[in-house]
Write an enzyme that holds these catalytic residues in place. Structure first.
Site, mmCIF file in Angstrom:
data_model
loop_
_atom_site.group_PDB
_atom_site.id
_atom_site.type_symbol
_atom_site.label_atom_id
_atom_site.label_comp_id
_atom_site.label_asym_id
_atom_site.label_seq_id
_atom_site.Cartn_x
_atom_site.Cartn_y
_atom_site.Cartn_z
ATOM 1 N N GLU A 82 -26.612 -21.376 30.938
ATOM 2 C CA GLU A 82 -27.750 -20.261 30.567
ATOM 3 C C GLU A 82 -27.719 -19.303 32.584
ATOM 4 O O GLU A 82 -27.736 -20.145 33.665
ATOM 5 C CB GLU A 82 -28.997 -20.444 30.476
ATOM 6 C CG GLU A 82 -29.928 -19.533 30.018
ATOM 7 C CD GLU A 82 -30.973 -19.806 29.793
ATOM 8 O OE1 GLU A 82 -31.109 -21.067 29.727
ATOM 9 O OE2 GLU A 82 -32.204 -19.284 29.091
ATOM 10 N N ASN A 106 -33.078 -16.726 20.918
ATOM 11 C CA ASN A 106 -33.479 -17.728 20.610
ATOM 12 C C ASN A 106 -34.657 -18.414 21.431
ATOM 13 O O ASN A 106 -35.931 -17.578 21.113
ATOM 14 C CB ASN A 106 -32.953 -18.418 22.718
ATOM 15 C CG ASN A 106 -32.489 -19.535 23.002
ATOM 16 O OD1 ASN A 106 -32.105 -20.327 22.840
ATOM 17 N ND2 ASN A 106 -34.017 -19.399 24.047
ATOM 18 N N GLU A 107 -35.201 -19.171 20.804
ATOM 19 C CA GLU A 107 -36.558 -19.585 20.667
ATOM 20 C C GLU A 107 -37.975 -19.205 20.077
ATOM 21 O O GLU A 107 -38.372 -18.427 21.172
ATOM 22 C CB GLU A 107 -36.813 -20.729 21.790
ATOM 23 C CG GLU A 107 -35.982 -21.882 21.807
ATOM 24 C CD GLU A 107 -36.356 -22.716 22.777
ATOM 25 O OE1 GLU A 107 -37.212 -22.352 23.729
ATOM 26 O OE2 GLU A 107 -35.776 -23.992 23.063
ATOM 27 N N TYR A 155 -35.705 -32.095 23.472
ATOM 28 C CA TYR A 155 -35.169 -32.267 24.578
ATOM 29 C C TYR A 155 -36.086 -33.850 25.051
ATOM 30 O O TYR A 155 -36.949 -34.277 23.793
ATOM 31 C CB TYR A 155 -36.263 -31.538 25.846
ATOM 32 C CG TYR A 155 -35.524 -30.564 26.164
ATOM 33 C CD1 TYR A 155 -33.553 -30.166 26.788
ATOM 34 C CD2 TYR A 155 -35.163 -29.343 25.605
ATOM 35 C CE1 TYR A 155 -33.692 -29.144 27.097
ATOM 36 C CE2 TYR A 155 -34.998 -27.731 25.541
ATOM 37 C CZ TYR A 155 -33.722 -27.845 25.860
ATOM 38 O OH TYR A 155 -32.959 -26.629 26.981
ATOM 39 N N GLU A 184 -29.202 -27.444 21.946
ATOM 40 C CA GLU A 184 -30.299 -27.401 23.514
ATOM 41 C C GLU A 184 -30.693 -29.205 22.803
ATOM 42 O O GLU A 184 -31.433 -29.548 21.844
ATOM 43 C CB GLU A 184 -31.392 -26.824 24.107
ATOM 44 C CG GLU A 184 -30.604 -25.919 23.701
ATOM 45 C CD GLU A 184 -32.021 -24.569 24.625
ATOM 46 O OE1 GLU A 184 -32.697 -24.473 25.425
ATOM 47 O OE2 GLU A 184 -31.541 -23.246 24.582
ATOM 48 N N GLN A 204 -27.382 -28.384 30.988
ATOM 49 C CA GLN A 204 -26.522 -27.752 30.268
ATOM 50 C C GLN A 204 -25.973 -28.292 31.583
ATOM 51 O O GLN A 204 -25.855 -29.071 32.113
ATOM 52 C CB GLN A 204 -27.402 -26.762 30.918
ATOM 53 C CG GLN A 204 -28.995 -25.718 30.079
ATOM 54 C CD GLN A 204 -29.024 -24.378 30.964
ATOM 55 O OE1 GLN A 204 -28.014 -23.656 31.689
ATOM 56 N NE2 GLN A 204 -30.026 -24.172 30.474
HETATM 57 O O1 AHR Z 1 -32.516 -25.325 28.475
HETATM 58 C C1 AHR Z 1 -34.020 -24.540 28.884
HETATM 59 C C2 AHR Z 1 -34.824 -24.109 27.979
HETATM 60 O O2 AHR Z 1 -35.319 -24.911 27.344
HETATM 61 C C3 AHR Z 1 -34.396 -22.861 27.640
HETATM 62 O O3 AHR Z 1 -33.522 -21.262 28.103
HETATM 63 C C4 AHR Z 1 -34.966 -22.547 26.661
HETATM 64 O O4 AHR Z 1 -33.790 -22.015 25.631
HETATM 65 C C5 AHR Z 1 -35.483 -24.346 26.475
HETATM 66 O O5 AHR Z 1 -36.777 -23.997 26.338
#
Ligand code: AHR
Length: 498
Positions: free
Chosen positions: A27, A174-175, A241, A298, A347
């Site tokens: 990103e 995205n999101e 995450y 992600e 990432q």
């Molecule tokens: O990866 C960091 C961020 O995490 C991304 O931009 C977003 O999609 C997510 O919340």
């Protein structure tokens, strides 16, 4: 000592492990794109057309199959037209999500597509729904993939690219439940239907359309998306995450952590199994043929940033703990290979669970990188059925399975077995029984990643503190194989003909 046992059914393939499970995400965030990948043609850092050579080589080595770009949250405020044409004339913008820094748009569509060509990987582009128009999205597709006379194709040619690119993967936002517009699933599902209509297939370019999926355990989002828009999509994303602490109150340090944090991190990594199972169950209801892929675009660990660094840059170190988190994710993705068709670690460079860290002209490979390297043998191989019973890894009265095992067979018939021992104190003994094939006349080669300290990591001063080494703690029988895994270790075995 309780031993771990597993039967590996060499003649029972369970499905193909899509190589895209080993995908990446880069990103416009912190030092991921700028410095991490793109340094510009005039940089003193050795580069090819502006892409730094050391990072390029390292990424080629792990066979990156697919790369997602330009975000993330950045995608829904990115206007692609600002990122094409002569670089010095490109419009600047504020990267409002990530540190409020000025984005000069020097890395745009042409640079990204060039990078993918150099890596020989599939581009996965995420379009702007949150603040972009349908026209803007549809023109981007035309610009990239139309072969012939058209306003966008002509503009692409003026900008130096005669032939269209092949673009397979395209994300429609995205999101969008959060940074991509704070939408309700019903509203986004309708918008998705509308935007995706104009994501056209030009010539023989066939686009695999990915809808924005749920955050963690938002099963309602998946339900609504599948029900209202399932037939218009090829893939539905999921973001998860691994955060040992609390997202807002303190996530925890990447390197300065306790045994409790070690345990909770691995427990939370394993939670992705339940998430995938439950989202898949909802998808099964609307798509029993499993046409729509679950795209975990992600995933990874998210800690507090390294002290003294920009909080908006999400720069964190990476230890043997992260290597185990990565290995567990791969085992779980393999087990769900009937539905999980792609996953993208967040990432690639200098951000979150990065595989590469850079400092000026220096580059180091993280423990997570080494897991990608050791596991590349599973890309596109057939998953093998395993029955296992594992010892318990106990910590303060809570338990997790001590060992996790995955196995695959590639096109040449070579079986690869990956194992990890997440126990931070105890060695794990694993008895593997081979069914459907004999081990006679076979040789076993092993590679291991381990460390003596929970927070062992590579630094610019000691870049090889954690690196793979040969694994020899193996005893081979006619149909059995015994392996002794040190605490905190990841091992890959290759079983080859003598
Ligand atoms: O990866 C960091 C961020 O995490 C991304 O931009 C977003 O999609 C997510 O919340």
């Amino acid at each position: 000592m309780v031993r771990n046992r597993a039967v590996i059914n060499v003649d029972m393939p369970k499905g193909t492990i899509n190589k895209n499970i080993y995908g990446h995400f880069a990103e416009h965030l912190g030092r991921c794109i700028y410095e991490g990948i793109w340094v510009g043609e005039d940089s003193p850092i050795p580069n090819t057309n502006g892409i730094r050579n050391d990072v390029l080589q390292a990424l080629k080595n792990i066979k990156v199959p697919v790369l997602r770009w330009p975000g993330g949250c950045f995608a829904d405020e990115y206007h692609w037209k600002d990122g094409v044409g002569p670089r010095e004339q490109r419009k600047k913008m504020i990267n409002t999500h990530w540190g409020g820094v000025i984005e000069n748009n020097h890395f745009g569509t042409h640079e990204f597509m060039m990078l993918c060509e150099m890596l020989e990987c599939e581009p996965y582009i995420c379009g702007n729904v949150g603040s972009g128009t349908v026209q803007e999205m549809s023109e981007w597709i035309e610009y990239m993939t139309f072969d012939g006379e058209s306003p966008m194709a002509n503009w692409r040619k003026e900008n130096g690219r005669e032939k269209p690119w092949k673009l397979k993967y395209f994300g429609v936002g995205n999101e969008n439940w959060g940074c991509g517009g704070n939408m309700r699933p019903e509203y986004y599902a309708d918008l998705y239907r509308r935007y995706q209509t104009y994501v056209r297939n030009y010539g023989d370019n066939q686009i695999y359309k990915i809808a924005c999926g749920a955050n963690v355990d938002d099963y309602y989002w998946t339900e609504v998306l599948m029900k209202n828009a399932g037939r218009f999509m090829d893939g539905l994303s999921l973001h998860y995450y691994t955060i040992p602490g609390d997202f807002w109150l303190g996530k925890g340090s990447a390197t300065d952590f306790t045994e409790d944090e070690w345990f909770i991190t691995l427990k939370k990594a394993l939670y992705i199994d339940e998430l995938i199972t439950r989202h898949s169950t909802i998808m099964d209801k609307y798509d029993p043929e499993k046409r729509v892929g679950l795209i975990v675009d992600e995933w990874g660990t998210w800690y507090d940033v390294e002290p003294g660094t920009n909080p908006g840059f999400l720069y964190q170190q990476n230890t043997i703990r992260d290597a185990l988190v990565a290995a567990l994710h791969f085992h779980i993705f393999h087990n769900h290979c009937d539905r999980v068709r792609m996953a993208n670690i967040a990432q690639t460079v200098n951000v979150l669970q990065a595989v590469i860290l850079t400092r000026g002209e220096q580059m180091i490979l993280t423990p997570t990188y080494h897991v990608f390297d050791m596991y590349k043998v599973h890309q596109d191989a057939e998953l093998l059925a395993i029955e296992s019973s594992c010892a318990e890894y106990e910590h303060r009265g809570e338990t997790l399975p001590q060992v996790s095992i995955t196995a695959s067979k590639n096109g040449e018939g070579t079986v690869h077995i990956s194992l990890c021992n997440i126990d931070h104190r105890n060695e794990a003994v694993v008895d593997l029984e081979f069914r459907g094939d004999s081990l006679a006349r076979k040789q076993v080669f092993g590679t291991m990643l381990t460390a003596n300290e929970m927070n062992a990591h590579n630094t610019f001063e000691k870049p090889d503190a954690v690196k793979p080494e040969p694994f020899r703690q193996i005893e081979l029988g006619q149909h059995t194989l015994m392996a002794k895994l040190p605490p905190m270790s990841v091992v890959t075995l290759a079983i080859v003909e003598n």
